[in-house]
Structure formats: C-alpha cells, structure tokens
Design a protein around this motif. Structure first.
Motif, PDB file in Angstrom:
ATOM      1  N   ALA A 144      -8.912 -13.016   6.056  1.00 28.66           N
ATOM      2  CA  ALA A 144      -9.872 -12.314   6.896  1.00 28.66           C
ATOM      3  C   ALA A 144      -9.368 -12.163   8.325  1.00 28.66           C
ATOM      4  CB  ALA A 144     -11.208 -13.046   6.892  1.00 28.66           C
ATOM      5  N   VAL A 145      -9.686 -11.019   8.903  1.00 28.25           N
ATOM      6  CA  VAL A 145      -9.435 -10.735  10.316  1.00 28.25           C
ATOM      7  C   VAL A 145     -10.745 -10.236  10.912  1.00 28.25           C
ATOM      8  CG1 VAL A 145      -8.189  -9.315  11.978  1.00 28.25           C
ATOM      9  CG2 VAL A 145      -7.015 -10.161   9.938  1.00 28.25           C
ATOM     10  N   VAL A 146     -11.157 -10.843  12.023  1.00 29.11           N
ATOM     11  CA  VAL A 146     -12.363 -10.423  12.731  1.00 29.11           C
ATOM     12  C   VAL A 146     -11.951  -9.706  14.005  1.00 29.11           C
ATOM     13  CG1 VAL A 146     -14.475 -11.187  13.888  1.00 29.11           C
ATOM     14  CG2 VAL A 146     -13.709 -12.332  11.797  1.00 29.11           C
ATOM     15  N   LEU A 147     -12.492  -8.518  14.232  1.00 21.12           N
ATOM     16  CA  LEU A 147     -12.194  -7.715  15.415  1.00 21.12           C
ATOM     17  C   LEU A 147     -13.411  -7.729  16.337  1.00 21.12           C
ATOM     18  CD1 LEU A 147     -10.559  -4.612  13.654  1.00 21.12           C
ATOM     19  CD2 LEU A 147      -9.404  -6.649  14.540  1.00 21.12           C
ATOM     20  N   LEU A 148     -13.242  -8.249  17.555  1.00 17.53           N
ATOM     21  CA  LEU A 148     -14.335  -8.371  18.512  1.00 17.53           C
ATOM     22  C   LEU A 148     -14.119  -7.382  19.655  1.00 17.53           C
ATOM     23  CD1 LEU A 148     -14.685 -12.263  18.651  1.00 17.53           C
ATOM     24  CD2 LEU A 148     -15.976 -10.633  17.245  1.00 17.53           C
ATOM     25  N   HIS A 149     -15.099  -6.530  19.851  1.00 16.73           N
ATOM     26  CA  HIS A 149     -14.964  -5.391  20.757  1.00 16.73           C
ATOM     27  C   HIS A 149     -15.082  -5.783  22.228  1.00 16.73           C
ATOM     28  CE1 HIS A 149     -19.307  -5.411  21.585  1.00 16.73           C
ATOM     29  NE2 HIS A 149     -19.502  -5.568  20.288  1.00 16.73           N
ATOM     30  N   ALA A 150     -14.651  -4.872  23.077  1.00 16.71           N
ATOM     31  CA  ALA A 150     -14.762  -5.026  24.525  1.00 16.71           C
ATOM     32  C   ALA A 150     -16.207  -4.843  24.971  1.00 16.71           C
ATOM     33  CB  ALA A 150     -13.855  -4.010  25.229  1.00 16.71           C
ATOM     34  N   GLY A 151     -16.486  -5.272  26.195  1.00 15.75           N
ATOM     35  CA  GLY A 151     -17.851  -5.176  26.718  1.00 15.75           C
ATOM     36  C   GLY A 151     -18.251  -3.796  27.170  1.00 15.75           C
ATOM     37  N   VAL A 152     -17.363  -2.829  27.064  1.00 17.28           N
ATOM     38  CA  VAL A 152     -17.712  -1.439  27.371  1.00 17.28           C
ATOM     39  C   VAL A 152     -17.721  -0.602  26.097  1.00 17.28           C
ATOM     40  CG1 VAL A 152     -16.904  -1.468  29.753  1.00 17.28           C
ATOM     41  CG2 VAL A 152     -15.279  -0.936  27.920  1.00 17.28           C
ATOM     42  N   ALA A 153     -17.699  -1.264  24.949  1.00 13.29           N
ATOM     43  CA  ALA A 153     -17.574  -0.544  23.678  1.00 13.29           C
ATOM     44  C   ALA A 153     -18.458  -1.209  22.631  1.00 13.29           C
ATOM     45  CB  ALA A 153     -16.109  -0.507  23.234  1.00 13.29           C
ATOM     46  N   ASP A 154     -18.215  -0.907  21.385  1.00 12.44           N
ATOM     47  CA  ASP A 154     -18.835  -1.592  20.253  1.00 12.44           C
ATOM     48  C   ASP A 154     -17.840  -1.555  19.105  1.00 12.44           C
ATOM     49  OD1 ASP A 154     -19.246   0.956  18.853  1.00 12.44           O
ATOM     50  OD2 ASP A 154     -21.010   1.252  20.113  1.00 12.44           O
ATOM     51  N   ARG A 155     -18.277  -1.860  17.905  1.00  9.80           N
ATOM     52  CA  ARG A 155     -17.320  -2.013  16.812  1.00  9.80           C
ATOM     53  C   ARG A 155     -16.576  -0.726  16.479  1.00  9.80           C
ATOM     54  NH1 ARG A 155     -22.310  -1.619  13.740  1.00  9.80           N
ATOM     55  NH2 ARG A 155     -22.092  -0.624  11.683  1.00  9.80           N
ATOM     56  N   ARG A 156     -17.091   0.399  16.939  1.00  7.15           N
ATOM     57  CA  ARG A 156     -16.419   1.668  16.679  1.00  7.15           C
ATOM     58  C   ARG A 156     -15.071   1.779  17.388  1.00  7.15           C
ATOM     59  NH1 ARG A 156     -21.186   5.635  18.318  1.00  7.15           N
ATOM     60  NH2 ARG A 156     -21.559   3.893  19.765  1.00  7.15           N
ATOM     61  N   MET A 157     -14.827   0.943  18.400  1.00  6.57           N
ATOM     62  CA  MET A 157     -13.543   1.028  19.102  1.00  6.57           C
ATOM     63  C   MET A 157     -12.363   0.685  18.179  1.00  6.57           C
ATOM     64  SD  MET A 157     -13.050  -2.357  21.560  1.00  6.57           S
ATOM     65  CE  MET A 157     -11.293  -2.026  21.777  1.00  6.57           C
ATOM     66  N   TRP A 158     -12.647  -0.018  17.066  1.00  4.68           N
ATOM     67  CA  TRP A 158     -11.598  -0.443  16.147  1.00  4.68           C
ATOM     68  C   TRP A 158     -11.425   0.503  14.962  1.00  4.68           C
ATOM     69  CZ3 TRP A 158      -8.955  -4.129  18.395  1.00  4.68           C
ATOM     70  CH2 TRP A 158      -9.600  -5.082  19.191  1.00  4.68           C
ATOM     71  N   GLU A 159     -12.083   1.641  14.956  1.00  2.31           N
ATOM     72  CA  GLU A 159     -12.127   2.488  13.762  1.00  2.31           C
ATOM     73  C   GLU A 159     -10.731   2.791  13.223  1.00  2.31           C
ATOM     74  OE1 GLU A 159     -14.339   4.199  10.846  1.00  2.31           O
ATOM     75  OE2 GLU A 159     -15.250   3.383  12.656  1.00  2.31           O
ATOM     76  N   HIS A 160      -9.863   3.266  14.068  1.00  2.09           N
ATOM     77  CA  HIS A 160      -8.515   3.633  13.628  1.00  2.09           C
ATOM     78  C   HIS A 160      -7.737   2.392  13.195  1.00  2.09           C
ATOM     79  CE1 HIS A 160      -4.695   5.903  13.631  1.00  2.09           C
ATOM     80  NE2 HIS A 160      -4.177   4.818  14.178  1.00  2.09           N
ATOM     81  N   ILE A 161      -7.821   1.343  13.976  1.00  5.15           N
ATOM     82  CA  ILE A 161      -7.052   0.125  13.707  1.00  5.15           C
ATOM     83  C   ILE A 161      -7.534  -0.558  12.432  1.00  5.15           C
ATOM     84  CG2 ILE A 161      -6.674  -2.225  14.588  1.00  5.15           C
ATOM     85  CD1 ILE A 161      -6.478  -0.887  17.391  1.00  5.15           C
ATOM     86  N   ALA A 162      -8.850  -0.648  12.256  1.00  6.49           N
ATOM     87  CA  ALA A 162      -9.399  -1.334  11.083  1.00  6.49           C
ATOM     88  C   ALA A 162      -8.946  -0.671   9.793  1.00  6.49           C
ATOM     89  CB  ALA A 162     -10.921  -1.369  11.159  1.00  6.49           C
ATOM     90  N   GLY A 163      -8.878   0.641   9.778  1.00  5.47           N
ATOM     91  CA  GLY A 163      -8.460   1.340   8.570  1.00  5.47           C
ATOM     92  C   GLY A 163      -7.065   0.962   8.125  1.00  5.47           C
ATOM     93  N   HIS A 164      -6.164   0.763   9.081  1.00  6.01           N
ATOM     94  CA  HIS A 164      -4.795   0.358   8.740  1.00  6.01           C
ATOM     95  C   HIS A 164      -4.738  -1.109   8.318  1.00  6.01           C
ATOM     96  CE1 HIS A 164      -2.566   3.989   9.892  1.00  6.01           C
ATOM     97  NE2 HIS A 164      -3.487   4.152  10.825  1.00  6.01           N
ATOM     98  N   LEU A 165      -5.457  -1.975   9.038  1.00  3.84           N
ATOM     99  CA  LEU A 165      -5.419  -3.401   8.704  1.00  3.84           C
ATOM    100  C   LEU A 165      -6.020  -3.673   7.333  1.00  3.84           C
ATOM    101  CD1 LEU A 165      -6.467  -5.160  12.049  1.00  3.84           C
ATOM    102  CD2 LEU A 165      -4.167  -4.721  11.193  1.00  3.84           C
ATOM    103  N   ALA A 166      -6.999  -2.864   6.941  1.00  2.00           N
ATOM    104  CA  ALA A 166      -7.720  -3.133   5.689  1.00  2.00           C
ATOM    105  C   ALA A 166      -6.874  -2.898   4.450  1.00  2.00           C
ATOM    106  CB  ALA A 166      -8.988  -2.281   5.629  1.00  2.00           C
ATOM    107  N   HIS A 167      -5.674  -2.357   4.590  1.00  2.00           N
ATOM    108  CA  HIS A 167      -4.762  -2.281   3.445  1.00  2.00           C
ATOM    109  C   HIS A 167      -4.201  -3.656   3.090  1.00  2.00           C
ATOM    110  CE1 HIS A 167      -4.803   2.063   3.256  1.00  2.00           C
ATOM    111  NE2 HIS A 167      -4.502   2.148   4.539  1.00  2.00           N
ATOM    112  N   THR A 168      -4.240  -4.578   4.072  1.00  5.02           N
ATOM    113  CA  THR A 168      -3.631  -5.902   3.898  1.00  5.02           C
ATOM    114  C   THR A 168      -4.633  -7.038   4.041  1.00  5.02           C
ATOM    115  OG1 THR A 168      -1.574  -5.012   4.829  1.00  5.02           O
ATOM    116  CG2 THR A 168      -1.789  -7.420   4.744  1.00  5.02           C
ATOM    117  N   PHE A 169      -5.648  -6.850   4.893  1.00  3.17           N
ATOM    118  CA  PHE A 169      -6.572  -7.911   5.258  1.00  3.17           C
ATOM    119  C   PHE A 169      -8.013  -7.514   4.948  1.00  3.17           C
ATOM    120  CE2 PHE A 169      -2.996  -8.065   8.248  1.00  3.17           C
ATOM    121  CZ  PHE A 169      -2.563  -9.372   8.060  1.00  3.17           C
ATOM    122  N   ARG A 170      -8.863  -8.524   4.836  1.00  2.00           N
ATOM    123  CA  ARG A 170     -10.296  -8.295   4.882  1.00  2.00           C
ATOM    124  C   ARG A 170     -10.688  -8.173   6.352  1.00  2.00           C
ATOM    125  NH1 ARG A 170     -15.212 -12.062   2.341  1.00  2.00           N
ATOM    126  NH2 ARG A 170     -16.900 -10.608   2.882  1.00  2.00           N
TER     127      ARG A 170
END
Length: 276
Positions: free
Chosen positions: A29-55
């Motif tokens: 598992a990998v948990v992505l914690l967003h910046a204080g000027v954003a929300d979980r959508r800031m990781w949209e592009h990155i999460a898609g690539h990581l999810a090939h290998t990680f939860r």
C-alpha cells in the motif's frame, strides 16, 4: 489485530478517499496525502501510474475535497490511521506534499507501526519559525481573506506555490481545488462553537523517525520550506535529501511525470533513484 500506536486517538472520521490497486493481486500500500491548497485530485495522474504496482489510497483530509470539517477535536494522523484500519491495511508507504508531508510525519510519530517508508515533498513541520517570505505570504493571504476576496487569495496561492513548469490546465485545476477548500473551511468556521473544531497538536520527534525517508525540496520554493526539508533530512536518522532544480512548492503538479519516476524508483527501493 489493531496495530500499536504511540498515542491515544481522538475522535476520528472516515475520510473520503479513492482506493486503487493492480487487478487480481495483492500489492503493497501507498498512501498519498495532498497539499493544503489542494485535495486528493492533485494525485490523479500520479496515482494512475502507481496503481499498476501498488495499492494506492488517496484521502481527502478534513476540510478538503469531499471530507467535511465537523466541530470536534481531531488529529489528521488519527484519521489516516482509522482509514487504514477501515481498509484492512496494516502498514503503508506514505507520500505527503506540503501539509500532507506534515501529516505524514505526524502519522509516523503517533502511529509508527503503520508507516514503513516516507516520501516528503516540501513538507511542513510545526514549530519551525516562518521565514520572511513565508510571513509575507501569510499576511497577504490573511488580508485578502479578511476582505472576502477569495479569488484574490486563490490567485496569490497559485502564483506562490506553482513554478513556471505548471501547465495552464494545472493552474486552473489547483484554483478549483483551493477555492472549494476555502469555501468549505469558511462555512465550517461560521458554524463552529467557540470550542471547535480543535486540531490536536501532534509532537514530532524527528530523531525517532527511523523508517527510510526521502525528503524532496524545490529550488524555487519559499525559504521556509527549504529550511524545513533540510531540518527533517538532517535530524531524522532514516532520512536523505534531494533538491529538484526545476521545482517550486508542488512538484507533483508541476512535472507529474518526473515525480512518477521518482516515486516508482524510491518505493521500489531502487538504489539509483535519488538523483533529481
């Protein structure tokens, strides 16, 4: 079995989140914690690539995205630990950007058994005296918000936190996330009693952060965050530091492909990773 924590949890809530993983297989598992000027959508592009290998788990912390800010005592680190419990995740690598980096450190301090590795992108840290440029930003933002100029505050934040590499679409997306957060938080503040919400101050002893930790700073970031990154890297026994010559405060938004490569190499424990 409930993992042992380093401190008592206060009132927790189930954070709004996304949970993605490779099809048909167990994955770390990998948990992505967003910046204080954003929300979980800031990781949209990155999460898609990581999810090939990680939860990959992406929460909205309280007062951001789809997670409300109720009037109760809370600690963000406890909310993240409660989310891991809900998802049946014993431990995770935790990647935090800015405010999310501060929460990642607080999670590692308060619930050390839950964190196997940290990647901190220009992290925040309580108790560090703000530098002159950070004080100037805080004063300017406060003046705009007190005047009710939400759009002015959004423009100031975009100009401060995003470097020149950020695309126009990225600037517009960040503006939408920040505008929503400011509206949610302003609405919550207007409905609060004099006692809430109260955020618990979590003490972070950097000398006790012994998990493998990569601290990333941006050469074009405010002096304050560059100093925080240097302090964390120098004080945490498990830490090392790299600076991205092209980055400002939010490299995950400025050059997401470069951050994908950095994270994949780091999280897969590639010994050749840590060159910018």
């Amino acid at each position: 079995m409930t993992p042992v924590t380093s401190g008592p949890s206060v009132g927790t809530m189930l954070l709004a989140h996304d949970d993605a993983r490779p099809a048909g297989e167990a994955a770390p598992a990998v948990v992505l914690l967003h910046a204080g000027v954003a929300d979980r959508r800031m990781w949209e592009h990155i999460a898609g690539h990581l999810a090939h290998t990680f939860r990959v788990v992406r929460p909205d912390l309280r007062g951001f995205g789809d997670t409300p800010l109720p009037p109760q005592e809370y600690a963000d680190a406890d909310d993240v630990a409660a989310l891991l419990d809900h998802l049946g995740i014993a431990e995770a690598a935790v990647v935090g950007s800015s405010f999310g980096g501060r929460v990642a450190l607080e999670l590692a301090a308060r619930h050390p058994a839950r964190v196997r590795q940290l990647v901190l992108l220009n992290p925040g840290l309580r108790g560090v005296e703000p530098t002159q440029d950070a004080q100037a930003f805080d004063a300017a933002e406060s003046a705009l918000l007190e005047a009710g100029d939400i759009e002015g505050a959004v423009r100031l934040n975009i100009a401060t936190w995003l470097g020149p590499d950020a695309a126009l679409s990225t600037r517009e997306a960040l503006a939408a996330m920040l505008r929503h957060a400011l509206e949610v938080q302003a609405e919550a503040e207007g409905a609060l009693s004099e006692h809430g919400p109260r955020q618990v101050l979590v003490d972070v002893d950097l000398m006790r952060i012994v998990v493998p930790t990569l601290v990333v700073s941006g050469a074009h970031d405010l002096d304050h965050y560059r100093q925080v990154a240097a302090r964390v890297a120098a004080s945490a026994p498990g830490a090392e530091h790299t600076e991205l010559a092209w980055a400002a405060h939010l490299p995950a938004l400025e050059r997401p492909d470069a951050v994908v490569s950095l994270l994949l190499d780091t999280l897969r424990d590639d010994p050749g990773v840590h060159a910018p």
